[in-house]
Motif scaffolding. Structure first.
Motif, PDB file in Angstrom:
ATOM      1  N   VAL A 195       0.847  -1.190   0.000  1.00 40.60           N
ATOM      2  CA  VAL A 195       0.000   0.000   0.000  1.00 40.60           C
ATOM      3  C   VAL A 195       0.882   1.238   0.000  1.00 40.60           C
ATOM      4  O   VAL A 195       1.788   1.364   0.818  1.00 40.60           O
ATOM      5  CB  VAL A 195      -0.930   0.012   1.233  1.00 40.60           C
ATOM      6  N   GLN A 196       0.592   2.133  -0.914  1.00 39.37           N
ATOM      7  CA  GLN A 196       1.288   3.425  -0.930  1.00 39.37           C
ATOM      8  C   GLN A 196       0.303   4.502  -0.513  1.00 39.37           C
ATOM      9  O   GLN A 196      -0.851   4.502  -0.951  1.00 39.37           O
ATOM     10  CB  GLN A 196       1.824   3.738  -2.332  1.00 39.37           C
ATOM     11  N   LEU A 197       0.757   5.396   0.343  1.00 36.11           N
ATOM     12  CA  LEU A 197      -0.091   6.454   0.871  1.00 36.11           C
ATOM     13  C   LEU A 197       0.505   7.808   0.518  1.00 36.11           C
ATOM     14  O   LEU A 197       1.724   8.009   0.637  1.00 36.11           O
ATOM     15  CB  LEU A 197      -0.219   6.328   2.390  1.00 36.11           C
ATOM     16  N   GLN A 198      -0.361   8.723   0.123  1.00 39.01           N
ATOM     17  CA  GLN A 198       0.072  10.068  -0.250  1.00 39.01           C
ATOM     18  C   GLN A 198      -0.808  11.074   0.473  1.00 39.01           C
ATOM     19  O   GLN A 198      -1.998  11.194   0.167  1.00 39.01           O
ATOM     20  CB  GLN A 198      -0.047  10.266  -1.754  1.00 39.01           C
ATOM     21  N   ALA A 199      -0.221  11.791   1.427  1.00 41.31           N
ATOM     22  CA  ALA A 199      -0.957  12.801   2.183  1.00 41.31           C
ATOM     23  C   ALA A 199      -0.817  14.160   1.515  1.00 41.31           C
ATOM     24  O   ALA A 199       0.221  14.477   0.929  1.00 41.31           O
ATOM     25  CB  ALA A 199      -0.447  12.858   3.608  1.00 41.31           C
ATOM     26  N   SER A 200      -1.865  14.954   1.633  1.00 45.36           N
ATOM     27  CA  SER A 200      -1.850  16.301   1.066  1.00 45.36           C
ATOM     28  C   SER A 200      -2.820  17.189   1.825  1.00 45.36           C
ATOM     29  O   SER A 200      -3.607  16.702   2.643  1.00 45.36           O
ATOM     30  CB  SER A 200      -2.224  16.259  -0.417  1.00 45.36           C
ATOM     31  N   GLY A 201      -2.758  18.496   1.543  1.00 41.82           N
ATOM     32  CA  GLY A 201      -3.718  19.420   2.108  1.00 41.82           C
ATOM     33  C   GLY A 201      -3.187  20.310   3.213  1.00 41.82           C
ATOM     34  O   GLY A 201      -3.915  21.182   3.700  1.00 41.82           O
ATOM     35  N   GLY A 202      -1.955  20.101   3.616  1.00 40.89           N
ATOM     36  CA  GLY A 202      -1.393  20.945   4.648  1.00 40.89           C
ATOM     37  C   GLY A 202      -1.129  22.350   4.151  1.00 40.89           C
ATOM     38  O   GLY A 202      -1.223  22.632   2.954  1.00 40.89           O
ATOM     39  N   GLY A 203      -0.812  23.238   5.084  1.00 42.23           N
ATOM     40  CA  GLY A 203      -0.517  24.610   4.710  1.00 42.23           C
ATOM     41  C   GLY A 203      -0.439  25.494   5.926  1.00 42.23           C
ATOM     42  O   GLY A 203      -0.442  25.026   7.073  1.00 42.23           O
ATOM     43  N   LEU A 204      -0.382  26.784   5.658  1.00 46.98           N
ATOM     44  CA  LEU A 204      -0.331  27.800   6.709  1.00 46.98           C
ATOM     45  C   LEU A 204      -1.737  28.346   6.921  1.00 46.98           C
ATOM     46  O   LEU A 204      -2.392  28.782   5.961  1.00 46.98           O
ATOM     47  CB  LEU A 204       0.616  28.923   6.305  1.00 46.98           C
ATOM     48  N   VAL A 205      -2.185  28.343   8.155  1.00 46.31           N
ATOM     49  CA  VAL A 205      -3.528  28.805   8.469  1.00 46.31           C
ATOM     50  C   VAL A 205      -3.502  29.567   9.784  1.00 46.31           C
ATOM     51  O   VAL A 205      -2.673  29.282  10.661  1.00 46.31           O
ATOM     52  CB  VAL A 205      -4.512  27.612   8.521  1.00 46.31           C
ATOM     53  N   ALA A 254      -4.477   9.678   0.027  1.00 44.72           N
ATOM     54  CA  ALA A 254      -4.867   8.788  -1.064  1.00 44.72           C
ATOM     55  C   ALA A 254      -4.033   7.518  -1.010  1.00 44.72           C
ATOM     56  O   ALA A 254      -2.811   7.574  -0.859  1.00 44.72           O
ATOM     57  CB  ALA A 254      -4.665   9.490  -2.404  1.00 44.72           C
ATOM     58  N   ALA A 255      -4.712   6.391  -1.138  1.00 43.98           N
ATOM     59  CA  ALA A 255      -4.045   5.094  -1.054  1.00 43.98           C
ATOM     60  C   ALA A 255      -4.079   4.375  -2.384  1.00 43.98           C
ATOM     61  O   ALA A 255      -5.049   4.494  -3.140  1.00 43.98           O
ATOM     62  CB  ALA A 255      -4.700   4.239   0.018  1.00 43.98           C
ATOM     63  N   SER A 256      -3.038   3.657  -2.668  1.00 42.47           N
ATOM     64  CA  SER A 256      -3.010   2.814  -3.858  1.00 42.47           C
ATOM     65  C   SER A 256      -2.444   1.465  -3.456  1.00 42.47           C
ATOM     66  O   SER A 256      -1.731   1.338  -2.466  1.00 42.47           O
ATOM     67  CB  SER A 256      -2.149   3.442  -4.951  1.00 42.47           C
ATOM     68  N   ILE A 263      -7.392  -0.524   8.655  1.00 44.39           N
ATOM     69  CA  ILE A 263      -7.664   0.560   9.578  1.00 44.39           C
ATOM     70  C   ILE A 263      -6.766   1.721   9.160  1.00 44.39           C
ATOM     71  O   ILE A 263      -5.594   1.515   8.805  1.00 44.39           O
ATOM     72  CB  ILE A 263      -7.387   0.136  11.039  1.00 44.39           C
ATOM     73  N   MET A 264      -7.306   2.922   9.151  1.00 43.09           N
ATOM     74  CA  MET A 264      -6.536   4.091   8.733  1.00 43.09           C
ATOM     75  C   MET A 264      -6.368   5.024   9.926  1.00 43.09           C
ATOM     76  O   MET A 264      -7.341   5.372  10.591  1.00 43.09           O
ATOM     77  CB  MET A 264      -7.238   4.823   7.598  1.00 43.09           C
ATOM     78  N   ALA A 284     -14.559   4.165  -2.120  1.00 39.52           N
ATOM     79  CA  ALA A 284     -14.626   4.163  -3.584  1.00 39.52           C
ATOM     80  C   ALA A 284     -13.466   4.950  -4.187  1.00 39.52           C
ATOM     81  O   ALA A 284     -13.017   4.659  -5.298  1.00 39.52           O
ATOM     82  CB  ALA A 284     -15.955   4.733  -4.053  1.00 39.52           C
ATOM     83  N   LYS A 285     -12.991   5.946  -3.443  1.00 33.66           N
ATOM     84  CA  LYS A 285     -11.883   6.773  -3.917  1.00 33.66           C
ATOM     85  C   LYS A 285     -10.560   6.397  -3.267  1.00 33.66           C
ATOM     86  O   LYS A 285      -9.544   7.056  -3.496  1.00 33.66           O
ATOM     87  CB  LYS A 285     -12.180   8.253  -3.644  1.00 33.66           C
ATOM     88  N   ASN A 286     -10.589   5.386  -2.409  1.00 32.91           N
ATOM     89  CA  ASN A 286      -9.374   4.976  -1.693  1.00 32.91           C
ATOM     90  C   ASN A 286      -8.726   6.153  -0.964  1.00 32.91           C
ATOM     91  O   ASN A 286      -7.508   6.344  -1.008  1.00 32.91           O
ATOM     92  CB  ASN A 286      -8.352   4.349  -2.649  1.00 32.91           C
TER      93      ASN A 286
END
Length: 123
Positions: free
Chosen positions: A1-11, A22-24, A32-33, A71-73
């Motif tokens: 399983v490969q995992l790709q995290a995103s969405g971080g930033g300065l807030v 996102a998982a592939s 379990i995630m 459905a979108k993993n």
């Protein structure tokens, strides 16, 4: 399983963010995630997880919400009412699902990790 995290930033403090992971690879729905975070100079700490239900660390209850779209993993971490102490690199992780899923709060319970996404909260 490969995992790709995103969405971080300065807030700014009080703001919101939604992180995605996102998982592939193998059957995403069978895992379990978990979400963890690591602040500078600190150990990686458990934030929350999702299996048939969700479970959160006391420090984030009521502000963090985890959801998944099989459905979108993809698994999501919605963070609201951000505080400066939430500043950290956030990691998603996948591990074997068990009936007592709520006990899976240790980094050693997860076999696969994403690369992390940085969340910085300014005061």
């Amino acid at each position: 399983v490969q995992l790709q995290a995103s969405g971080g930033g300065l807030v700014q403090a009080g703001g919101s963010l939604r992180l995605s992971c996102a998982a592939s690879g193998r059957a995403f729905s069978s895992f379990i995630m978990g979400w963890f975070r690591q602040a500078p100079g600190k150990e990686r700490e458990f934030v929350g997880l999702i299996s048939i239900s969700t479970y959160y660390a006391d420090s984030v209850k009521g502000r963090f919400t985890i959801s998944r779209d099989n459905a979108k993993n993809t698994v999501y971490l919605q963070i609201s009412s951000l505080k400066p102490e939430d500043t950290a690199v956030y990691y998603c992780a996948a591990g074997p699902n068990i009936p007592t899923y709520y006990s899976r709060t240790n980094v050693r319970d997860y076999n696969y990790w994403g690369q992390g996404t940085l969340v910085t909260v300014s005061s």
